[in-house]
Design a protein around this motif. Structure first.
Motif, PDB file in Angstrom:
ATOM      1  N   VAL C 126      21.430   7.465  12.206  1.00 36.72           N
ATOM      2  CA  VAL C 126      20.993   8.323  12.358  1.00 36.72           C
ATOM      3  C   VAL C 126      21.276   9.658  12.040  1.00 36.72           C
ATOM      4  N   GLY C 127      22.178  10.486  12.029  1.00 35.14           N
ATOM      5  CA  GLY C 127      22.391  11.828  11.874  1.00 35.14           C
ATOM      6  C   GLY C 127      22.205  12.378  12.726  1.00 35.14           C
ATOM      7  N   PHE C 128      23.134  13.248  12.981  1.00 32.42           N
ATOM      8  CA  PHE C 128      22.638  15.074  14.124  1.00 32.42           C
ATOM      9  C   PHE C 128      22.028  15.290  13.416  1.00 32.42           C
ATOM     10  N   LEU C 131      18.697  13.851  14.054  1.00 33.49           N
ATOM     11  CA  LEU C 131      18.532  14.564  15.261  1.00 33.49           C
ATOM     12  C   LEU C 131      17.603  16.180  15.411  1.00 33.49           C
ATOM     13  N   LYS C 132      18.655  16.813  14.918  1.00 31.21           N
ATOM     14  CA  LYS C 132      18.502  18.624  14.917  1.00 31.21           C
ATOM     15  C   LYS C 132      16.673  18.952  14.666  1.00 31.21           C
ATOM     16  N   PHE C 173      26.586  16.460  19.698  1.00 31.51           N
ATOM     17  CA  PHE C 173      25.205  16.331  20.084  1.00 31.51           C
ATOM     18  C   PHE C 173      24.316  17.132  20.536  1.00 31.51           C
ATOM     19  N   LEU C 174      24.988  17.922  22.114  1.00 26.42           N
ATOM     20  CA  LEU C 174      24.314  19.261  21.995  1.00 26.42           C
ATOM     21  C   LEU C 174      23.376  20.688  20.889  1.00 26.42           C
ATOM     22  N   GLY C 175      24.649  20.382  20.535  1.00 26.42           N
ATOM     23  CA  GLY C 175      24.900  21.572  19.186  1.00 26.42           C
ATOM     24  C   GLY C 175      23.144  21.030  18.437  1.00 26.42           C
ATOM     25  N   ALA C 176      23.554  20.432  18.453  1.00 28.18           N
ATOM     26  CA  ALA C 176      22.201  19.820  16.992  1.00 28.18           C
ATOM     27  C   ALA C 176      20.540  19.311  18.563  1.00 28.18           C
ATOM     28  N   LEU C 177      21.030  19.094  19.424  1.00 25.95           N
ATOM     29  CA  LEU C 177      19.353  19.068  20.303  1.00 25.95           C
ATOM     30  C   LEU C 177      19.443  21.134  20.328  1.00 25.95           C
ATOM     31  N   GLY C 178      19.847  22.035  19.684  1.00 23.01           N
ATOM     32  CA  GLY C 178      19.757  23.396  20.041  1.00 23.01           C
ATOM     33  C   GLY C 178      20.596  23.590  21.079  1.00 23.01           C
ATOM     34  N   CYS C 179      21.373  22.974  21.837  1.00 20.29           N
ATOM     35  CA  CYS C 179      21.833  23.528  23.235  1.00 20.29           C
ATOM     36  C   CYS C 179      23.541  23.679  23.171  1.00 20.29           C
ATOM     37  N   GLU C 180      24.244  24.864  22.945  1.00 19.47           N
ATOM     38  CA  GLU C 180      25.575  25.477  23.111  1.00 19.47           C
ATOM     39  C   GLU C 180      25.491  24.886  24.909  1.00 19.47           C
ATOM     40  N   SER C 181      26.650  24.352  24.344  1.00 25.63           N
ATOM     41  CA  SER C 181      27.954  23.466  25.875  1.00 25.63           C
ATOM     42  C   SER C 181      28.910  24.397  26.165  1.00 25.63           C
TER      43      SER C 181
END
Lengths: 133, 650, 294
Positions: C126-128, C131-132, C173-181
């Motif tokens: 898919v590509g991050f 996803l973003k 992955f989380l970064g692409a969801l807009g969430c900093e880990s």
């Protein structure tokens, strides 16, 4: 402890080596496996000492130890071992040896009481595989 | 064709005689056609043994000698000299190897071994029958040496050669000489300051009338062979006329561009125009092209404005010079194993996890903290310092399999230095073994334990992580059987020594072979430890393998001595067993010219056939195997001889 | 491109947050997951014992079935990923064992299948970036610590999933969801795994360290990709809290649940009901889920 040729060269150690595909004499006792083991707190003997006992042919002590049962096969020891010894594989072999000799460690009732509805199938199945003969 | 050959069978004590029936062999050889005399003796390599050979040559008027003995690598030279003393040419003596190739490998098959010995000797007799006396061709010898790398090893070898009266060019890649030793604070086991004991050498090197020092330069290519190497050297632009520069340092002071300092292990800053250290030799700056604002986009130019003698030259370009040398010593030194690859130690992730070399800079009076032990993250004095030995060493699975040799000692030194500077601090040393072979070394380690109370914990470290500003170490003490956790303020990794990152490429370019790791490979690991298999190339220092300063100095002296030995000859005598051409068969196809690695073959333009430049030929045989019509032959190894030998081996 | 996916024993009834949310997300991303037709249990752990191939038969059967449907097999659960990938490695390198298995199954393992984890699937197929682009809900207020555990990373040479010490795919992955880990030092350490049937204390020790250090570094929740890790991290908290008042409970999310939130997928109540530490109050407090919706 008296070291005896007959004990050092015993068939049991060869069996463990065969089951695990590992050379226990490759271990040079650096202790890295014990140093990084997350379950060392539960073990009666440190993992590297199990290897040492095998090198010295101390079958009884190695098999009496609770240590192999507490190995969760997380492989921290195996990937960090400078000599490439799969320590977790050896723990697995010890467990397998005991299981084949009828040792049973699974207490089903306890699990049933505690977490029956929630525990994922995979937890239960792998429990049977690792702790039940 | 020789008709009076002597066969001498050596018992080699019991090495040969215990397996091979020497009486049967001698009887057989006495009857062999062309053999005029055969006898055995317990040790022909001994003095009385050699006298027996000499006497027999004269007494029986022998025209050739076959020594049935150990490998030619062992005593060929000995026996040939004996033959020469009795009036033969050295190539009229051949060795039949009945020890390594027969008695040693057939201990359990004595009758067969005896038969095989007879065959081996007969085969050599057949070869010898057609041998010709050979005389080596001579070639001129340039008595000037090149030393590549000006760390402590390179400097010492250059000094030792120069002090024997020969000229040396000393080449250094960095802007200043001294190598890693210049970065060290104090040295074990005497704790004298590294700079202080090295400065006399850097000064002597730079002022020696027979040493030409060239810094900021690299070897580009090398051609030719022993006695006559042609070397191309690339001079990197310093953007500064080093002859005009007085080393006043104003340009450095005024340069506005600050960059991370390699010399200080990236724990401090330097300018874009810089010298490596305050004690740098030569003490003339260079401009770092990557970071100079003027060279990048023509802005700034301050250094040029403030230089009173007009030494700055932004238009300087890279230059190549070509020089000739008779011998080359490679002293390219070491790097540290890339610690980022050792993920479990957190190097690169946590600022307070540093390398041993970083710790040297913290200890150095000229370092980023002026010698105070302050940890990199917040500049505080660390009260708990963990030293981890064997990081990357003795780790065949994940890093380097070998012991880096110096870490046990420098870690002991680090603990002692640390305790002297931070008396209430605690040093923890995680180790597997303590290797302290060396004069005063073991005593030094014990001093660290007894007097400075460094706590040695026997176990490798498995995990390093940060918690509340501390670096937490997970290890084990295999002696007490306890799992160990230490909350440290700073962690020092004793990282494995590896060859320079480009050692394999440089080795290939210089024709110095390297091992699997990139360390120089010796002609013989014990007997010829500073010689490359290629003649005229030598090496010393950590490029050959991890070693400390005393060992480096000793090896540097050894390499210098080899160069001096070479230069003690007036002319170079080459290998007499060289290729030759059957002129009536050669068609001048030129395959041999392409195959020759030593530039020893060329096509004679008039006769249109291939000829051999005997002085350059090393007798490797490459031309012989490519020749399509067997026109190339090796002297004393003609097709005829080889087939006669094979006949006897059937 | 559509690849078959392998649910394994747990996903469809006790890990809907992993299974259903992955499928819903994959649909939105235009890379739908189709259940492998003829799959068998992966055996739930990999047996390293050398003299008994029985343990590898079921995974081999699954791999043979997958080979009929394509070159890749997508796996969601870390354990399944670990077992299938290790068994496929053995089959690839050991001809002798391959023969024995063939003789027993009477079905040949010839075409190797690449076992890919859902994270790899999203990244590579898919590509991050894509996803973003599909993110509908801002979940940047969540401070999440990714938890890799063991079976995605080790043995590192064989699995070659990510750097065993400093992995980053979860973070990406989380970064692409807009969430900093939130980084934590025990993110690659063990959760106690199958010891859950043998030693509560052992599991609690492991979980305590994982969650305490994640919390110390600022995490308010953790995320996993394995039903057993998820269970251990979630379940053990009660007992840890009983023994240590100061311990802070925190929700344990499947990575797919966070993906569902970010992509604006309605997360059904039965998914939240699977959790031991109920994440709904936490999500409501952060404004991610409206209180009325609970």
């Amino acid at each position: 402890m008296e070291l005896l040729r007959e004990e050092i060269q015993n068939e049991f150690v060869k069996k463990i080596e065969e089951l695990s595909g590992q050379n226990v004499y490759a271990c040079y006792q650096c202790g890295k496996c014990s140093a990084g083991c997350p379950l060392v707190g539960q073990m009666d003997i440190l993992p590297h000492t199990i290897l040492r006992l095998l090198q010295m042919g101390q079958k009884k002590e190695a098999l009496d130890s609770e240590t192999p049962w507490f190995c969760a096969t997380c492989l921290q020891c195996s990937v960090k071992c400078p000599k490439g010894v799969d320590v977790a594989g050896i723990m697995d072999a010890l467990r397998e040896f005991l299981r084949r000799n009828g040792v049973e460690k699974m207490e089903l009732q306890k699990i049933a009481d505690r977490m029956w509805k929630k525990i994922p199938q995979q937890g239960l199945v792998s429990g049977f595989r690792k702790f039940s003969s | 064709m020789k008709k009076r050959i002597g066969v001498f069978l050596c018992w080699c004590g019991s090495n040969i005689a215990e397996v091979v029936d020497v009486d049967i062999v001698i009887d057989a050889m006495k009857k062999y056609q062309g053999v005029a005399h055969a006898e055995y003796y317990k040790y022909f390599c001994s003095e009385p043994g050699q006298e027996i050979i000499e006497k027999a040559i004269k007494e029986y008027k022998l025209d050739g000698v076959v020594m049935a003995s150990c490998s030619p690598a062992m005593h060929e030279a000995t026996f040939r000299k004996a033959a020469v003393r009795a009036g033969l040419n050295e190539y009229e003596c051949e060795i039949a190897n009945v020890r390594e190739q027969c008695s040693w490998v057939h201990r359990m098959q004595k009758p067969e071994a005896t038969l095989k010995a007879i065959k081996l000797i007969s085969s050599m007799v057949e070869k010898l029958k057609m041998n010709e006396p050979l005389i080596a061709a001579s070639s001129p010898l340039i008595k000037r040496a090149l030393v590549v790398g000006a760390g402590i090893s390179g400097m010492q070898t250059a000094l030792d050669i120069a002090n024997s009266g020969h000229h040396v060019m000393l080449l250094e890649r960095d802007p200043a000489i001294g190598g890693h030793m210049a970065q060290l604070a104090e040295t074990f086991p005497t704790l004298d300051c590294s700079q202080c004991i090295m400065t006399p050498k850097t000064v002597e090197v730079s002022q020696h009338p027979r040493i030409k020092l060239i810094t900021y330069a690299e070897v580009e290519s090398i051609k030719g062979n022993v006695g006559n190497f042609k070397v191309k050297i690339r001079l990197k632009p310093a953007y500064l006329d080093r002859k005009k520069c007085t080393g006043c340092g104003v340009c450095i002071e005024k340069c506005p561009m600050k960059v991370s300092s390699e010399f200080n292990q990236h724990m401090g800053k330097r300018k874009a125009i810089y010298v490596l250290s305050p004690q740098a030799v030569p003490n003339k700056p260079v401009i770092d092209r990557e970071n100079c604002m003027y060279l990048k986009n023509k802005k700034c130019g301050i250094c040029s404005k403030v230089c009173e003698v007009g030494a700055i030259d932004y238009d300087q370009t890279e230059q190549t010079i070509e020089e000739e040398f008779g011998a080359v010593v490679v002293a390219t030194g070491y790097d540290l194993y890339s610690q980022e690859k050792l993920g479990e130690y957190g190097y690169g992730k946590y600022k307070d996890v540093i390398s041993g070399l970083d710790f040297e800079r913290l200890n150095s009076a000229s370092g980023p903290t002026a010698g105070e032990i302050l940890r990199p993250s917040d500049g505080k004095v660390p009260k708990n310092v963990v030293f981890i030995k064997c990081t990357g060493s003795r780790d065949p699975e994940n890093a380097m399999p070998y012991c880096s040799k110096i870490c046990c000692m420098y870690t002991a030194k680090h603990a002692i230095l640390y305790k002297r500077k931070v008396p209430d601090g605690q040093a923890y040393i995680f180790y597997m073994d303590i290797r302290s072979g060396g004069k005063g070394y073991e005593e030094f380690v014990q001093r660290g334990m007894e007097e400075e109370k460094a706590l040695y914990v026997r176990g490798r470290v498995s995990k390093v992580f940060e918690d509340d500003g501390k670096i937490v170490i997970w290890s084990v003490d295999t002696l007490s059987g306890r799992k160990i956790e230490v909350k440290a303020d700073m962690v020092v990794l004793a990282t494995a020594i590896v060859p320079r990152h480009d050692a394999k490429d440089v080795g290939k370019m210089l024709n110095v072979s390297t091992d699997e790791f990139g360390f120089h490979k010796e002609a013989h690991v014990k007997l010829r430890p500073v010689e490359s298999p290629t003649m005229g190339l030598y090496f010393c220092g950590c490029g050959q393998g991890p070693k400390d300063i005393p060992d480096s100095i000793a090896q540097a002296g050894c390499a210098a001595n080899k160069v001096n030995n070479l230069f003690s000859q007036e002319k170079l005598f080459g290998e007499p067993v060289v290729a030759c051409v059957k002129e009536d068969v050669c068609t001048g196809c030129g395959l041999c010219v392409a195959a020759c690695p030593y530039d020893a073959r060329e096509i004679d333009p008039k006769r249109k056939i291939s000829v051999v430049k005997e002085a350059l030929c090393q007798g490797c045989g490459a031309c012989i195997s490519v020749c399509p019509n067997n026109a190339s032959e090796l002297k004393n190894m003609s097709m005829d001889q080889v087939f006669r030998m094979l006949d006897q081996l059937q | 491109m559509q690849y078959p996916y392998f649910p394994g024993c747990t996903l469809t009834n006790k890990a809907k947050g992993l299974n259903d949310m992955a499928k819903a997300g994959a649909d939105i991303l235009g890379a739908p997951l189709k259940e492998l037709e003829n799959w068998y249990c992966c055996q739930a752990n990999f047996s390293s014992v050398t003299d008994n191939l029985m343990n590898h038969l079921a995974p081999v059967r699954t791999l043979i079935a997958a080979a009929k449907e394509g070159q890749k097999l997508v796996v969601l659960c870390s354990t399944c990923y670990y077992v299938l990938k290790r068994v496929s490695a053995i089959m690839a390198r050991d001809e002798e064992k391959r023969k024995v298995v063939y003789e027993f199954l009477e079905e040949e393992y010839t075409k190797p299948v690449e076992v890919v984890h859902f994270l790899e699937y999203v990244r590579d197929e898919v590509g991050f970036d894509k996803l973003k682009e599909n993110v509908k809900m801002d979940i940047s207020v969540l401070a999440i610590a990714p938890y890799y555990g063991c079976q995605l990373l080790r043995p590192s040479k064989e699995l070659a999933f990510d750097d065993p010490f400093e992995p980053s795919i979860f973070e990406e992955f989380l970064g692409a969801l807009g969430c900093e880990s939130v980084d934590s030092p025990f993110k690659t350490e063990c959760c106690g795994s199958f010891l859950t049937t043998f030693s509560e204390k052992g599991v609690e020790d492991c979980v305590d360290r994982v969650l305490t250090y994640a919390g110390k570094n600022g995490a308010e929740a953790v995320t996993t990709s394995c039903p057993l890790c998820n269970f251990n991290l979630d379940w053990a908290q009660k007992e840890i809290k009983n023994k240590n008042e100061k311990f802070n409970n925190m929700p344990v999310f499947y990575l797919t649940e966070l993906m569902a939130l970010a992509l604006g997928i309605e997360v059904p109540v039965e998914v939240w009901d699977e959790h031991v530490v109920d994440p709904r109050p936490f999500l409501a407090e952060k404004g991610i889920v409206k209180r009325t919706a609970l």
